[in-house]
Design an enzyme around this catalytic site. Structure first.
Site, PDB file in Angstrom:
ATOM      1  N   LYS A 175      -0.417   8.380 -12.970  1.00 42.60           N
ATOM      2  CA  LYS A 175      -1.798   8.036 -13.308  1.00 42.60           C
ATOM      3  C   LYS A 175      -2.929   9.747 -12.166  1.00 42.60           C
ATOM      4  O   LYS A 175      -3.738   9.518 -12.467  1.00 42.60           O
ATOM      5  CB  LYS A 175      -2.081   6.974 -11.533  1.00 42.60           C
ATOM      6  CG  LYS A 175      -1.562   5.804 -12.343  1.00 42.60           C
ATOM      7  CD  LYS A 175      -1.005   4.702 -11.772  1.00 42.60           C
ATOM      8  CE  LYS A 175      -0.617   3.376 -12.777  1.00 42.60           C
ATOM      9  NZ  LYS A 175      -0.473   2.596 -11.634  1.00 42.60           N
ATOM     10  N   ASP A 180      -7.741  -2.424  -9.500  1.00 42.08           N
ATOM     11  CA  ASP A 180      -6.922  -3.437 -10.183  1.00 42.08           C
ATOM     12  C   ASP A 180      -7.201  -3.750 -10.849  1.00 42.08           C
ATOM     13  O   ASP A 180      -6.615  -5.216 -11.080  1.00 42.08           O
ATOM     14  CB  ASP A 180      -5.713  -3.112  -9.342  1.00 42.08           C
ATOM     15  CG  ASP A 180      -4.336  -2.283  -9.989  1.00 42.08           C
ATOM     16  OD1 ASP A 180      -4.255  -2.047 -10.661  1.00 42.08           O
ATOM     17  OD2 ASP A 180      -3.611  -1.642  -8.441  1.00 42.08           O
ATOM     18  N   GLN A 189       0.645   0.882  -4.870  1.00 41.23           N
ATOM     19  CA  GLN A 189       1.766   0.597  -6.851  1.00 41.23           C
ATOM     20  C   GLN A 189       2.473  -0.883  -6.116  1.00 41.23           C
ATOM     21  O   GLN A 189       2.899  -0.288  -5.315  1.00 41.23           O
ATOM     22  CB  GLN A 189       2.691   1.627  -7.242  1.00 41.23           C
ATOM     23  CG  GLN A 189       3.667   1.754  -8.567  1.00 41.23           C
ATOM     24  CD  GLN A 189       2.686   1.955  -8.874  1.00 41.23           C
ATOM     25  OE1 GLN A 189       1.737   2.119  -9.426  1.00 41.23           O
ATOM     26  NE2 GLN A 189       3.574   1.213 -10.332  1.00 41.23           N
TER      27      GLN A 189
END
Ligand code: GUN
Length: 299
Positions: free
Chosen positions: A54, A121, A98
């Site tokens: 990422k 997210d 994460q």
């Protein structure tokens, strides 16, 4: 005989990255430097790899990125305090933690702490609620949005179709069901969500026009569970020890690829299917957050 055509997420993601890059350039012209913070807690090798990918992609697109790596002994309060700092930092547009997290940290507490306007997210309850209500002012969760983008790219229409989703996670199964159920050209499907307590799973799968496997069980979907010509999407990533190569491992999905190839009409490869799309959507959401904070952009 290979029958299925491949849904090349890598190719779709490359197109999306081009569009994101152009939006980054436009923001920079206006003096805005899009920036994202990735949090990683603990030493899970898969999470380390995902965060590194990422970060690299963000840099490629001209998005400033930083990784905050915290030890597996981190307390929930320590993580929430760092998140609150980033919430207050107006230079940071997107924040990602994460998953999965160490046991002592509650995922819900983390999702609720990230400022919804920086929640790239789409896991904050406000963004989850907006998704369910069809309000586009939130952030769509990246893996489900990436899957819908693959369908759009290949002209696969879900309207009126039978969609079966294997797995009811908050990251994939539930938000994907909401997206595909929504009114509009990217949705309008009849959605069934199956899980560990579901009965007659093979029968449900066999009537699916679109079958999405996101349950985290290696090669769970066999060829005889797929309707001829169906669209099959494999979200799973499991590392298996390879008995033919001692000490070696291989990555497999939730779908038995070689069997599925012979029955499905369309199939995501693994790797190179859903994974690249998740990252592409994440960085598109980061740019969306930066555009909104600067009062520019499409929405
Ligand atoms: N772990 C697996 N998928 C995801 C994702 O989409 N976002 C985050 N933050 N963690 C994940």
């Amino acid at each position: 005989m290979q029958r299925a055509k491949l849904l090349e997420g890598r190719v779709v993601a490359a197109g999306l990255h081009q569009r994101t890059k152009a939006r980054v350039a436009e923001l920079r012209r206006r003096g805005v430097e899009p920036a994202v913070t990735f949090f990683r807690v603990g030493e899970d090798p898969a999470s380390e790899l995902y965060v590194r990918m990422k970060e690299k992609r963000a840099k490629d697109l001209g998005i400033l990125s930083e990784v905050i790596a915290m030890p597996s002994s981190t307390t929930e309060r320590e993580l929430l305090t760092r998140l609150e700092e980033k919430n207050r930092d107006s230079r940071i547009h997107g924040i990602l933690v994460q998953m999965p997290l160490p046991r002592q940290i509650r995922t819900e507490a983390v999702c609720q702490t990230i400022d919804p306007s920086k929640d790239i997210d789409g896991f904050h309850p406000i963004n989850a609620g907006k998704l369910l209500l069809g309000d586009p002012s939130g952030f769509p969760p990246c893996t489900p949005a990436g899957i819908c983008e693959i369908f759009r790219h290949y002209g696969l229409v879900t309207a009126g179709a039978e969609v079966v989703i294997l797995g009811r996670s908050n990251i994939v199964g539930k938000p994907l069901a909401a997206l595909l159920l929504a009114k509009g050209p990217q949705g309008d499907a009849s959605v069934t969500v199956l899980h560990s307590q579901s009965r007659h799973i093979p029968e449900h799968c066999r009537r699916a026009d679109f079958l999405i496997a996101a349950l985290g069980k290696a090669e769970f979907v066999r060829g005889d569970m797929i309707k001829a010509g169906a669209v099959v999407v494999d979200v799973g990533v499991t590392r298996l020890l390879d008995s033919s190569l001692p000490g070696e491992s291989r990555i497999v999905g939730d779908v038995h690829f070689s069997e599925a190839c012979q029955v499905a009409g369309w199939l995501t490869p693994n790797p190179g299917g859903v994974g690249p799309m998740t990252i592409a959507m994440l960085l598109a959401n980061t740019v969306k957050a930066a555009e909104r904070s600067a009062g520019c952009g499409a929405d």
